[in-house]
Design an enzyme around this catalytic site. Sequence first.
Site, PDB file in Angstrom:
ATOM      1  N   LYS A 113      49.440  42.131  18.689  1.00  0.00           N
ATOM      2  CA  LYS A 113      49.753  40.711  18.000  1.00  0.00           C
ATOM      3  C   LYS A 113      51.130  40.599  17.380  1.00  0.00           C
ATOM      4  CE  LYS A 113      45.208  39.425  17.999  1.00  0.00           C
ATOM      5  NZ  LYS A 113      43.734  38.407  17.530  1.00  0.00           N
ATOM      6  N   LYS A 195      44.577  40.539  28.700  1.00  0.00           N
ATOM      7  CA  LYS A 195      43.231  40.396  29.232  1.00  0.00           C
ATOM      8  C   LYS A 195      43.157  38.874  29.293  1.00  0.00           C
ATOM      9  CE  LYS A 195      42.528  40.066  23.595  1.00  0.00           C
ATOM     10  NZ  LYS A 195      41.179  39.896  22.734  1.00  0.00           N
ATOM     11  N   LYS A 198      42.863  34.371  23.867  1.00  0.00           N
ATOM     12  CA  LYS A 198      42.644  32.268  23.137  1.00  0.00           C
ATOM     13  C   LYS A 198      44.512  31.920  22.873  1.00  0.00           C
ATOM     14  CE  LYS A 198      38.287  32.917  20.655  1.00  0.00           C
ATOM     15  NZ  LYS A 198      38.617  33.744  19.796  1.00  0.00           N
TER      16      LYS A 198
HETATM   17  N1  AQP Z   1      39.242  38.662  27.803  1.00  0.00           N
HETATM   18  C1  AQP Z   1      37.712  39.161  26.756  1.00  0.00           C
HETATM   19  N2  AQP Z   1      36.823  39.930  27.120  1.00  0.00           N
HETATM   20  C2  AQP Z   1      35.708  40.046  26.916  1.00  0.00           C
HETATM   21  N3  AQP Z   1      35.492  39.811  25.972  1.00  0.00           N
HETATM   22  C3  AQP Z   1      36.104  39.402  25.697  1.00  0.00           C
HETATM   23  N4  AQP Z   1      36.398  38.996  23.867  1.00  0.00           N
HETATM   24  C4  AQP Z   1      37.613  38.469  23.357  1.00  0.00           C
HETATM   25  N5  AQP Z   1      38.067  38.471  24.740  1.00  0.00           N
HETATM   26  C5  AQP Z   1      38.233  39.088  25.468  1.00  0.00           C
HETATM   27  C6  AQP Z   1      35.325  39.476  22.609  1.00  0.00           C
HETATM   28  O1  AQP Z   1      35.118  38.127  22.147  1.00  0.00           O
HETATM   29  C7  AQP Z   1      34.657  38.240  21.012  1.00  0.00           C
HETATM   30  C8  AQP Z   1      35.510  37.312  20.037  1.00  0.00           C
HETATM   31  O2  AQP Z   1      36.558  37.603  19.839  1.00  0.00           O
HETATM   32  P1  AQP Z   1      37.817  37.098  18.891  1.00  0.00           P
HETATM   33  O3  AQP Z   1      37.370  35.665  19.106  1.00  0.00           O
HETATM   34  O4  AQP Z   1      36.950  37.310  17.639  1.00  0.00           O
HETATM   35  O5  AQP Z   1      38.954  38.017  18.785  1.00  0.00           O
HETATM   36  P2  AQP Z   1      39.983  38.149  20.472  1.00  0.00           P
HETATM   37  O6  AQP Z   1      39.597  39.288  20.847  1.00  0.00           O
HETATM   38  O7  AQP Z   1      40.807  38.058  19.436  1.00  0.00           O
HETATM   39  O8  AQP Z   1      40.020  36.491  21.493  1.00  0.00           O
HETATM   40  P3  AQP Z   1      40.904  36.344  22.279  1.00  0.00           P
HETATM   41  O9  AQP Z   1      40.526  35.417  22.612  1.00  0.00           O
HETATM   42  O10 AQP Z   1      41.568  38.046  22.487  1.00  0.00           O
HETATM   43  O11 AQP Z   1      41.743  35.671  21.034  1.00  0.00           O
HETATM   44  P4  AQP Z   1      43.444  36.151  20.968  1.00  0.00           P
HETATM   45  O12 AQP Z   1      44.199  35.309  21.660  1.00  0.00           O
HETATM   46  O13 AQP Z   1      43.289  35.951  19.135  1.00  0.00           O
HETATM   47  O14 AQP Z   1      43.648  37.232  20.369  1.00  0.00           O
HETATM   48  C9  AQP Z   1      34.826  39.649  20.972  1.00  0.00           C
HETATM   49  O15 AQP Z   1      33.616  39.966  20.596  1.00  0.00           O
HETATM   50  C10 AQP Z   1      35.938  39.893  21.379  1.00  0.00           C
HETATM   51  O16 AQP Z   1      36.005  41.281  21.909  1.00  0.00           O
END
Ligand code: AQP
Length: 329
Positions: A113, A195, A198
């Site tokens: 990040k 991966k 968001k």
């Molecule tokens: N690509 C993914 N595949 C499987 N699981 C995923 N998770 C996130 N991306 C994937 C799981 O979703 C839950 C919530 O995630 P979060 O929003 O708290 O955090 P994150 O991992 O930071 O989500 P994003 O979508 O990837 O957002 P950004 O862009 O902010 O990094 C968690 O259980 C996560 O493991």
Amino acid sequence: MEKARVFSGIQPTGNIHLGNYLGAVKNWVESQDSYENIFCVVNSHAITLPQNPKILKEKTYDLCAMLLACGIDPKKSTLFIQSQIQEHTSLAWLLTCITPMGDLSRMTQFKDKSQKNPKSIFAGLFNYPNLMSADILLYKSHFVPVGEDQKQHIELARDTAIRFNRDFGETFVVPEPLIMKEGARIMGLDDPTKKMSKSSSDKPNHAISLIDTPDEIVKKIKKATTDSEGVIAFDKERAGVFNLLTIYQCFCKQDEVSIEAEFSTQGYGVLKERVAEAIIEGLRPIREAYSKLILEQDYLHKILDKGAQSAQKIATTTYAEAKAKMGLI
Ligand code: AQP
């Protein structure tokens, strides 16, 4: 016999996507009867990167409605907003004071990040894992259902619980991650080596959002990156096809052998058509429920108030215990 307690959270940043759903939320919904469940929209985590305050507030309520639409049942699960329970940030401070800097600097999510946002690397992003440890430990959670990307943070929460218990006396449950065999790491459709995330929502064909229309889903899947081999098999070396097959498997719930047999005489065109159909059908009830729930703001607020009250009871007790053990008045 008392049920084991599950805690998990999701950030209200951007739109919830297929990776969040298949890697985490679907698992929360399907195991609701087996555990005592606490689910949280972790808006205090969201501000570790810059957010527009008005949009953050809207997205927080939207995500709560979406979790209910996905099947989180308020009769079986506590659902609340993280910032409404101050003990999350209070306990995070106590844990920050016993977490080595070296452990935090090894976190891959911080590295990723901060690389993506080189102009906005704040201390909150570095300290994010301590807030996550606090979220989990505050509720003395036994299990944390998450996607694979969060495994390292849960390991840190375990180390922190063990360290606290050793130095100040038995206080926290040492939590274990619950990671699905399929769907634990859904990859970006445009680049299946990264991966689905968001924060990549500026790339229109990267992720499928749970509120995408059937047309949008078909379009995105058609554009998904594959390869030139033309063979449809669960081969991790061929990330694009593997990702599409994994998504298909999460919805159709068949084993790898029968899915490979289904596509043995087909090309990528048919694979993409069936994957899109499976997603559209799988997400249809969620999209329909969401469109109704988002209009029922009073109902939503009632559930969140009740959730916050239940969470507060546990949080107050655990935080008081941890604070006293550290000698704080
Ligand atoms: N690509 C993914 N595949 C499987 N699981 C995923 N998770 C996130 N991306 C994937 C799981 O979703 C839950 C919530 O995630 P979060 O929003 O708290 O955090 P994150 O991992 O930071 O989500 P994003 O979508 O990837 O957002 P950004 O862009 O902010 O990094 C968690 O259980 C996560 O493991």
